[in-house]
Design an enzyme around this catalytic site. Sequence first.
Site, short mmCIF file in Angstrom:
data_model
loop_
_atom_site.label_atom_id
_atom_site.label_comp_id
_atom_site.label_asym_id
_atom_site.label_seq_id
_atom_site.Cartn_x
_atom_site.Cartn_y
_atom_site.Cartn_z
N GLU A 110 -0.23 -2.40 5.05
CA GLU A 110 0.72 -2.31 6.22
C GLU A 110 0.64 -0.84 7.09
O GLU A 110 0.89 -0.82 8.11
CB GLU A 110 2.04 -2.44 5.81
N GLU A 111 0.26 0.16 6.37
CA GLU A 111 0.10 1.64 6.95
C GLU A 111 -0.90 1.62 7.82
O GLU A 111 -0.83 2.54 8.70
CB GLU A 111 -0.05 2.40 5.51
N HIS B 42 7.23 8.87 4.66
CA HIS B 42 6.05 9.55 5.05
C HIS B 42 5.92 10.98 4.51
O HIS B 42 4.97 11.68 4.86
CB HIS B 42 5.45 9.38 6.41
N ASP C 113 0.85 -1.17 0.03
CA ASP C 113 -0.10 0.16 0.01
C ASP C 113 1.05 1.31 0.15
O ASP C 113 2.07 1.25 0.32
CB ASP C 113 -1.07 0.16 1.21
#
Length: 441
Positions: free
Chosen positions: A170-171, A409, A103
């Site tokens: 996963e995020e 990020h 993702d």
Amino acid sequence: MFRKACFTAISLLALGTSACADDHKNDLHASVVQHYNEHLGELFRYFHANPELSFQEVNTAARLANELRDLGFSVTENFGGTGVVAVLENGRGPTVMIRADMDGLPVPEQSGLDYASTATQKDIDGIVKPVMHACGHDMHMTTLVGTGKQLMDLKEDWSGTLILIGQPAEERVGGARAMLEDGLYTKFPKPDYALGFHVWSGFPGGLIHVPEENAFSSADSVDITVFGVGGHGAMPHATVDPVMIASQIVVSLQTIVSRSIAPKKPGVITVGSIHGGTKHNIIGEEVHLQLTVRANDPETRDALLDGIDRIAHGTAVAFGVPEEKMPKVVRSPTETTPPTNNDPATARLVEAAIVEAMGDEALVPNGRLDGMGAEDFAYFVTPESGVKGVNFRVGGAFQEDIDSPTSHHAPGFRIDPEASVINGTEAMVVSAIALFDEGAD
């Protein structure tokens, strides 16, 4: 029982077959480089330019599934949501699972790359957001494909069952649990070993770090709603101001880390979002805070989470909030993961295999990590599962970014795909073969 590949240090040194080792190491490296030049470089660019958000990785998963199917794997799609499971049975031996996450993040890309993402997508909250691979999952998937090809080509050099998985979300630290709840360890061979890695923008491209024990921190998402008594901004004495209360809570939360846990125990409480009020001269009724909490052990994790409850309630009491309007603190039942801890013996074996194949110079000199990143890989390797796991890091910084690496990020995040994919693939291949050899009868 390592047969033809001659990759592991122990087998090679014991047998005195250094020439064989050098030949095979050179052959593997050359093969990975050729695959990168012919296909993996383009594949990385595709994944990077076409990111998708958590649990919505439909096109991403389809491309990954097709890539692995074309290599000869038996592939199952839509597992645990959008997850991909690829299996190669290659005789008797242990089962080794290698995981890559898929993702992207709701971040507008500002990397300056000529293949930068311009994608947008409606998130699961219904809001359309920009999407970017701002954490390197594009590199993880590309390396998974590269690893799959090399291990397929080297089938005569190992024996056992290889499982490659593309994990969603996963995020949101929810994809690993979703795949396990869908029967990953019951509908497919349960792994004896699980391998994963994360690209790291703080390390030079291609350098590798294998933590012997703690690899990633825990992560918990916490929401706090602060209630007050609204009124006119010019008459604060007639109100209970939730903005003031929330502001004090934000500051006081940091005393949990500095005064409630042992100085040598790391911990993080970050308030990532604060929203409240509607207009300059109106004192509103409530303020919403969103927190992420990180720790490396269960005791610290519990101390941080319990401290948040105590600070929120105590601050409200100090400001005279009525009992019926005490803050509401909610720990997310889904955005939560324990620390990821490597199995020490397996980590040492993996590091030895990487050093034997790639040399001491492939390792990060000091292995020091800044920050407390988290991974839901932890769910694959819980003590209860009995699966021995190793999650290592592969450096991704461009040469020109080494002195000021781009943050994960962040809109400007970028990694060097060539160095990280080539070295990441090589490291993962020799690690997997070492584990097949270690677990052989």
